[in-house]
Enzyme design. Structure first.
Site, PDB file in Angstrom:
ATOM      1  N   HIS A 196     -24.265   3.914  25.730  1.00  0.00           N
ATOM      2  CA  HIS A 196     -25.330   4.900  25.567  1.00  0.00           C
ATOM      3  C   HIS A 196     -24.741   6.301  25.655  1.00  0.00           C
ATOM      4  O   HIS A 196     -23.629   6.491  26.148  1.00  0.00           O
ATOM      5  CB  HIS A 196     -26.411   4.733  26.645  1.00  0.00           C
ATOM      6  CG  HIS A 196     -27.056   3.384  26.655  1.00  0.00           C
ATOM      7  ND1 HIS A 196     -26.560   2.324  27.401  1.00  0.00           N
ATOM      8  CD2 HIS A 196     -28.153   2.915  26.011  1.00  0.00           C
ATOM      9  CE1 HIS A 196     -27.327   1.262  27.201  1.00  0.00           C
ATOM     10  NE2 HIS A 196     -28.297   1.598  26.366  1.00  0.00           N
ATOM     11  N   HIS A 216     -28.828  -1.027  18.793  1.00  0.00           N
ATOM     12  CA  HIS A 216     -27.656  -1.651  19.422  1.00  0.00           C
ATOM     13  C   HIS A 216     -27.104  -2.756  18.520  1.00  0.00           C
ATOM     14  O   HIS A 216     -25.889  -2.866  18.319  1.00  0.00           O
ATOM     15  CB  HIS A 216     -28.035  -2.252  20.775  1.00  0.00           C
ATOM     16  CG  HIS A 216     -28.040  -1.280  21.914  1.00  0.00           C
ATOM     17  ND1 HIS A 216     -27.028  -0.371  22.126  1.00  0.00           N
ATOM     18  CD2 HIS A 216     -28.936  -1.092  22.925  1.00  0.00           C
ATOM     19  CE1 HIS A 216     -27.293   0.346  23.204  1.00  0.00           C
ATOM     20  NE2 HIS A 216     -28.449  -0.067  23.711  1.00  0.00           N
ATOM     21  N   HIS A 239     -34.763   1.014  19.974  1.00  0.00           N
ATOM     22  CA  HIS A 239     -33.519   1.237  20.718  1.00  0.00           C
ATOM     23  C   HIS A 239     -32.642  -0.014  20.688  1.00  0.00           C
ATOM     24  O   HIS A 239     -31.435   0.053  20.408  1.00  0.00           O
ATOM     25  CB  HIS A 239     -33.887   1.625  22.152  1.00  0.00           C
ATOM     26  CG  HIS A 239     -32.738   1.723  23.099  1.00  0.00           C
ATOM     27  ND1 HIS A 239     -32.207   2.938  23.506  1.00  0.00           N
ATOM     28  CD2 HIS A 239     -32.015   0.767  23.748  1.00  0.00           C
ATOM     29  CE1 HIS A 239     -31.212   2.718  24.348  1.00  0.00           C
ATOM     30  NE2 HIS A 239     -31.073   1.408  24.522  1.00  0.00           N
ATOM     31  N   GLU A 240     -33.246  -1.167  20.966  1.00  0.00           N
ATOM     32  CA  GLU A 240     -32.469  -2.407  21.035  1.00  0.00           C
ATOM     33  C   GLU A 240     -31.930  -2.818  19.669  1.00  0.00           C
ATOM     34  O   GLU A 240     -30.792  -3.290  19.552  1.00  0.00           O
ATOM     35  CB  GLU A 240     -33.332  -3.521  21.635  1.00  0.00           C
ATOM     36  CG  GLU A 240     -33.709  -3.307  23.100  1.00  0.00           C
ATOM     37  CD  GLU A 240     -32.494  -3.246  24.011  1.00  0.00           C
ATOM     38  OE1 GLU A 240     -31.474  -3.866  23.677  1.00  0.00           O
ATOM     39  OE2 GLU A 240     -32.567  -2.562  25.048  1.00  0.00           O
TER      40      GLU A 240
END
Length: 647
Positions: free
Chosen positions: A370, A268, A264-265
């Site tokens: 998000h 980003h 997830h990070e």
């Protein structure tokens, strides 16, 4: 479709485990069922906690933390789209080396290798053609740019260290320091000249384990962002991921959650960030947000980021049903890039949907960075982890709409004779792309190709996948061999009965429970005497693999070949049934089949000269001449001996 996000991470033992991929038909779970069975009733009930992890507060880096318009050596971005997987170079900070041994091993040998391997296989990019060499930060954060000069010049001095987030960038990754100290141009470079940089990579990820202020004030496992963007397409070329050392858990039951958090990070850092919305490009490479003369979009000082246009994010009002039969106005922000709109409409079966809603709660870092949790619940890029994260087509569409990451949802190799073999996605079977030509044009909605190698443009409407119920989308498909219409065997590597006959086993393949599909770099050749045989259908084959402390081993006959890194070419030369089999195999990633893998290294230099014992069937002309000369020399001696006996 949604790809499994946290599971299927690698397996121990000598053979492969289950597939790393699973597909499900929904992005979110509509209900939660607590199934209680087979347990003895107790006098007290067990409390069940239904909660979520703390929201992800993605920190959009400030203007002073990011260096834009970084000049890269050579023409770093190719204008045409090339189907190549994303290449991420992982660089570990010394803080990772200082972790406790079990945590260091987890981070370097399991957590990040698995996360990066997943992302590299998921995304494709426009292939770069140069070396990443990062710009230096300035001591005062002040710099100037000169017209027709791609570099930036620090006013005064360059910073002693250049950082990517909290991690110090190694000197060998940096350009030479360039300064302006007043007066007239030109002003030159000072200090150490340009260093080696990073070759064969599209993105550099600096991984740290620093106990930062964020770690002490927020209940987070890790956080990540980008730090430098290249000049041509504004693509992030460097970013960081910092793990909070006290939050790193070596408990097996917590690994899946940490793995999904790291993925997830890193997404980003690759592009899903409100700080990058203003830098998105269309499919032709044109910015979706207008630019000033310096090549940058307008900066929004109240938000602390570059302001996107309404071609990327749009503010709309919804009519909102609340209690007492009241309707109120509810403001939302929609991401409205073309592919996101297309996938959102398909997913919700709503042909007039304007875009995909962004999160509007959770505070700075959660909002706008998000997807709306109410709509996509357990999707990988919602703002908190509740259960079983999955990566949806909507997130894949967003990454493609950045203008940098692309997806290739289908294969494009025409099924022909001879066959060009490949591997099924899970690498458990030999496969062939089922792309074929149809006798009449396909319906417009199923015509996917703008170009195909060797196919005239006017014929493209006739080409698609052979499976109609897959919307004619071509994919790599397992198949079977038939002889005179009778079934012989399938291409599943794990079935022992699929082993080819001895004299048809050109690639020296081995089928069985510990076998997987590997790509053949070249066609295998069988040699014996002056005879050379090769099979026209080639490209992949089934081979036994095993896991070892040194890494993944590929077995051909009784010979093992060590894979030091993914993509390594293994020159194979073995004897089997009186024939010499020569060919080349490509190493897969160790993490595809093993639970623990060492860091990737370059393979040691090997002596590829083949030394083979003399074959009795050898037809060597020199050997024949030698035998005749020997007989010729022995004949007079034998004749003289017989004459002596006669007399």
């Amino acid at each position: 479709m949604a790809a499994e996000w946290g599971g299927g991470v690698g397996y121990s033992g000598s053979g492969p485990g289950r597939s790393r991929w699973r597909w499900s038909g929904s992005v979110w779970v509509r209900s939660v069922l607590l199934l209680l069975g087979g347990l003895r009733a107790s006098a007290t009930s067990t409390p069940v906690s239904l909660g979520s992890s703390p929201p992800c507060r993605h920190h959009v880096p400030s203007d002073t933390e990011v260096i834009n318009k970084v000049h890269l050596k050579a023409n770093h971005v190719v204008k045409r789209d090339v189907d190549e997987h994303l290449r991420i170079k992982t660089v570990y900070d010394k803080s990772v080396e200082e972790l406790l041994p079990e945590k260091k091993n987890l981070v370097k040998n399991k957590l990040f290798p698995q996360a990066i391997s997943y992302l590299e296989k998921t995304f494709q990019v426009r292939r770069p053609a140069g070396t990443i060499l990062l710009s230096r930060q300035c001591a005062t954060n002040q710099y100037l740019r000169k017209e027709n000069d791609p570099h930036r010049y620090c006013t005064g001095e360059c910073a002693a260290h250049t950082k990517c987030g909290p991690v110090i960038v190694p000197e060998e990754h940096l350009q030479q320091c360039r300064v302006y100290r007043g007066g007239k141009w030109p002003h030159g470079a000072v200090g150490v000249p340009d260093q080696e940089g990073i070759s064969d990579a599209d993105f550099v990820l600096y991984v740290g384990a620093l106990a930062t202020e964020r770690c002490s004030h927020e209940n987070i496992i890790s956080y990540a962002a980008y730090c430098q963007q290249e000049a041509n397409m504004d693509r992030p070329i460097a970013g960081y991921a910092n793990l909070c050392p006290n939050m790193i858990s070596t408990q097996p039951q917590e690994f899946v959650g940490m793995l999904s958090t790291v993925k997830h990070e890193v997404i980003h850092a690759l592009g899903f960030s409100a700080g990058l919305f203003a830098f998105y490009h269309d499919k032709d490479g044109n910015p979706l947000t207008s630019r000033f003369a310096d090549g940058l979009p307008p900066f929004n000082y109240s938000l602390g980021l570059y302001q996107w246009s309404d071609k990327v994010v749009r503010k709309v009002e919804r009519l909102w049903d609340v209690r007492d039969n009241k309707i109120v106005r509810h403001t939302v922000y929609l991401l409205v890039t073309p592919r996101v709109v297309e996938e959102a409409r398909k997913h919700f079966d709503c042909p007039v949907l304007e875009g995909m809603e962004l999160e509007n709660q959770g505070g700075v870092g959660t909002e706008l960075n998000h997807w709306e949790k109410r709509l996509l619940e357990n999707e990988a890029m919602t703002g908190s982890h509740t259960q079983n994260r999955v990566l949806s087509r909507i997130t894949l569409a967003l990454m493609e709409d950045t203008g940098r990451q692309m997806l290739s949802p289908y294969c494009d190799t025409l099924r022909s004779n001879p066959l060009q073999l490949t591997c099924r996605q899970d690498q458990r079977a030999v496969a062939v792309c089922n792309l074929q030509k149809f006798p009449k044009p396909l319906p417009q909605e199923y015509q996917y190709f703008d170009e195909l190698s060797g196919i005239p443009a006017e014929d493209l409407p006739y080409y698609g996948g052979s499976v109609e119920i897959a919307d004619y989308c071509p994919f790599s498909q397992e198949f079977s061999w038939h002889l005179s219409g009778e079934y012989q065997r399938s291409s599943d590597c794990r079935i022992l009965e699929n082993q080819p006959e001895i004299f048809k086993n050109y690639g020296a393949e081995k089928y069985g429970p510990h076998s997987v599909c590997l790509i053949q770099k070249s066609a295998f050749v069988m040699e014996k005497c002056e005879r050379k045989l090769s099979y026209p259908d080639w490209g992949s084959g089934c081979y036994q693999v095993s896991c070892s402390p040194q890494g993944l081993k590929v077995w051909v006959q009784d010979t093992s070949y060590l894979c030091s890194r993914a993509g390594q070419v293994l020159p194979v030369s073995i004897q089997m049934n009186g024939w010499i089999h020569d060919g080349n195999l490509l190493c897969p990633s160790c993490w595809d089949f093993c639970e623990l893998c060492p860091p990737e290294t370059d393979p040691p230099a090997t002596n590829l000269t083949r030394a083979l014992p003399l074959d009795l069937c050898s037809c060597s002309s020199s050997l024949v001449v030698t035998l005749w000369l020997l007989l010729g020399n022995l004949f007079p001696l034998l004749a003289g001996f017989l004459l002596c006996i006669w007399h």
